[in-house]
Every structure is written in structure tokens, then in C-alpha cells.
Design an enzyme around this catalytic site. Structure first.
Site, PDB file in Angstrom:
ATOM      1  N   ASN A  85      -2.038   5.098 -14.221  1.00 27.61           N
ATOM      2  CA  ASN A  85      -2.077   6.154 -15.204  1.00 27.61           C
ATOM      3  C   ASN A  85      -0.980   5.798 -15.832  1.00 27.61           C
ATOM      4  O   ASN A  85      -0.937   6.014 -17.462  1.00 27.61           O
ATOM      5  CB  ASN A  85      -2.106   7.493 -14.520  1.00 27.61           C
ATOM      6  CG  ASN A  85      -1.661   8.495 -15.258  1.00 27.61           C
ATOM      7  OD1 ASN A  85      -2.559   9.246 -15.977  1.00 27.61           O
ATOM      8  ND2 ASN A  85      -0.402   9.188 -15.218  1.00 27.61           N
ATOM      9  N   THR A 117       2.013   7.314 -11.406  1.00 26.04           N
ATOM     10  CA  THR A 117       3.217   6.326 -11.661  1.00 26.04           C
ATOM     11  C   THR A 117       2.585   4.901 -11.600  1.00 26.04           C
ATOM     12  O   THR A 117       3.372   3.951 -12.095  1.00 26.04           O
ATOM     13  CB  THR A 117       3.953   6.350 -10.711  1.00 26.04           C
ATOM     14  OG1 THR A 117       3.708   6.089  -9.402  1.00 26.04           O
ATOM     15  CG2 THR A 117       5.010   7.718 -10.740  1.00 26.04           C
ATOM     16  N   ASP A 167       3.069  -0.548  -1.419  1.00 29.06           N
ATOM     17  CA  ASP A 167       2.508   0.379  -1.759  1.00 29.06           C
ATOM     18  C   ASP A 167       0.811   0.299  -1.800  1.00 29.06           C
ATOM     19  O   ASP A 167       0.169   1.056  -1.107  1.00 29.06           O
ATOM     20  CB  ASP A 167       2.742   1.104  -3.071  1.00 29.06           C
ATOM     21  CG  ASP A 167       3.881   1.569  -3.194  1.00 29.06           C
ATOM     22  OD1 ASP A 167       4.660   2.054  -2.332  1.00 29.06           O
ATOM     23  OD2 ASP A 167       4.448   1.840  -4.349  1.00 29.06           O
TER      24      ASP A 167
END
Length: 267
Positions: A167, A164, A52
């Protein structure tokens, strides 16, 4: 996959092991009439290989392209909310592209403007944090209306997909990316008889504008995080955040929804 989307650009952090794994994927792509280009500007499909974090860098480094698709490939067997494919199963990816077993999802993006001068897009979040061993004080405005004065370690403004990440670690809500919105979460706020904030995350709709005015009390050099990059900007006075007109178009497998990925990652 449309014949108009045949130019592939691979974004990754080179190393010998990864290069060896990518070689058969390159060959398979060429055999199926895809073109591998050396400049991202010539691509209409941008493929990040890593995780990611690499996907976020690929989007930022290529300028949040609106005229191309982004594809995320995991280089290791790990969960990834932006990465549908695994490098060890590259045959599945090429086969899915050729047989139209893919769907395009659109992820919201926020735009952050610092001191009414420099603007930055963020796919995950924009965070403002103190760099000193003291709290930072920020006046929070919504649509130019004063809302609260925050005192603490900092604030996070997250997109739905960014909900996700950082935060979530602050007990913020996980938000469906089909909702065009952004979320504001606190980092270690001081709440007592002298200082008072909402004390919870809040979500703003697509027409809202958030302005964070940093009190000039000696803590004038906070760190601003844009996705997974830190920016050191001198004399920060205010940061304006709104939902951008841009969206990031990513390729997903038809049987792999966002909430299925959330379930695999966290449950």
C-alpha cells in the site's frame, strides 16, 4: 509471562545455519520451564523466525489463532514491523518474557470473500491484479452503494499494519494500527475523459463493507494476493471485504512502539 502460556511452537524455513542458531534458544527456553511442541495446535505462543514475510506465513498457516500470542524474531539484522526480537539476542527475549517486560498489541484483520463462497483472512492486505497485458475493470461498491468504476492494473485493500507494505509503495497512507479500519489504494489507474476514479487512497471504518465486482470482459482470472501468497481462482466475479472480528495478538517490548518501528524502518 503467565504460567498458562508455556507451550512454544516455532515456525520457520529450516536450514542448517538457522537450526544451529536456534539450538541455544531451545535450550534456554527449556531451562526456564517452557515447553516446545511439534504441533501448532498444542501451542499458546507461536514464534516465527525469519522476518515479516515469515511472520505473515506463520499467522496464516496456523489459522489466525485467537487463543494464543504470536512472537516475531528476526533471523537477520534487518528492520521488521512484526518482529520485535533478534535471534542473536535471544537472552533478551527470554528475560523479557520472564520479567513481564512485554505488552500485547492487537492488530486488525480483514476478511475477503470471493464469489460469496470462499473466505480468507488477511493481516497485511488483499490485492486484486490483472494477469494479462491489459487493464482490469472493477466496479467498486461501498455498503452496496455504487462508488466508482476502476480501470487499471488492480486494487489493494490494506489493514493498518499492511499500510506500510504494498500500500505504501502506491503512495497510500500509513495508518495507526489502533484504528480499526482498512484502506483501498489504486494500482496504475486510467484517469481521462472516458474513465474516472477518485485517484487517491481512501479509508473505510469498521462498519463498512467493500465489494469489488470484476467486469467479465476476458480478464476473468486476476491474481488475488492474500498477504504474501497468491491465489489463482477461476472466474472471479466479485470480492467482498470487511473488517474481521478477529485480531492478531502479538507480543511487543514495552519500549518499542509501532511508530518507533516505522521510524527505524523508513526514516
Amino acid at each position: 509471562m503467565s504460567n498458562q502460556r508455556r507451550n512454544l511452537y516455532f515456525y520457520y524455513h529450516p536450514n542448517d545455519e538457522l537450526e544451529e542458531k536456534l539450538a541455544p534458544l531451545y535450550q534456554l527456553a527449556i531451562e526456564n520451564d517452557f515447553n516446545i511442541v511439534d504441533d501448532s495446535k498444542d501451542a499458546n505462543i507461536i514464534i516465527s523466525v525469519g522476518g515479516d514475510g515469515t511472520f505473515l506465513q506463520a499467522v496464516r498457516k496456523t489459522g489466525f489463532r485467537q487463543d494464543c500470542l504470536y512472537v516475531g524474531i528476526r533471523s537477520k539484522d534487518e528492520a521488521g514491523l512484526y518482529c520485535d526480537f533478534n535471534l542473536d539476542n535471544y537472552n533478551e527475549m527470554v528475560d523479557s518474557m520472564l520479567n513481564a517486560e512485554l505488552e500485547v498489541r492487537r492488530f486488525p484483520v480483514i476478511e475477503s470473500t470471493v464469489n460469496n463462497e470462499s473466505s480468507y483472512c488477511c493481516l497485511n492486505e488483499c490485492s486484486v491484479r490483472s494477469t494479462l497485458i491489459k487493464s482490469i475493470v472493477i466496479d467498486v461498491f461501498i455498503d452496496d452503494t455504487y462508488f466508482e468504476t476502476f480501470r487499471g492494473d488492480g486494487l489493494i485493500v490494506a489493514t493498518p499494519t499492511g499500510s506500510t507494505g504494498y500500500n505504501k509503495s502506491t503512495k497510500g497512507a500509513v495508518v495507526d494500527p489502533k484504528l480499526p479500519c482498512f484502506q483501498v489504494s489504486e494500482l496504475a489507474s486510467l484517469n481521462n475523459n472516458r474513465y474516472r476514479t477518485l485517484g487517491s487512497s481512501f479509508i473505510l471504518g469498521p462498519e463498512r463493507t467493500l465489494r469489488l465486482s470484476v467486469r467479465q470482459d476476458g480478464n476473468d482470472y486476476p491474481i488475488i494476493g492474500m498477504d504474501n501468497e497468491a491465489f489463482s481462482i477461476r472466474n472471479i466475479k466479485d470480492i467482498t471485504v470487511k473488517l474481521s472480528d478477529k485480531v492478531i495478538k502479538t507480543v511487543k517490548l514495552k519500549n518499542n512502539s509501532y511508530w518507533e518501528r516505522v521510524q527505524r524502518t523508513f526514516l
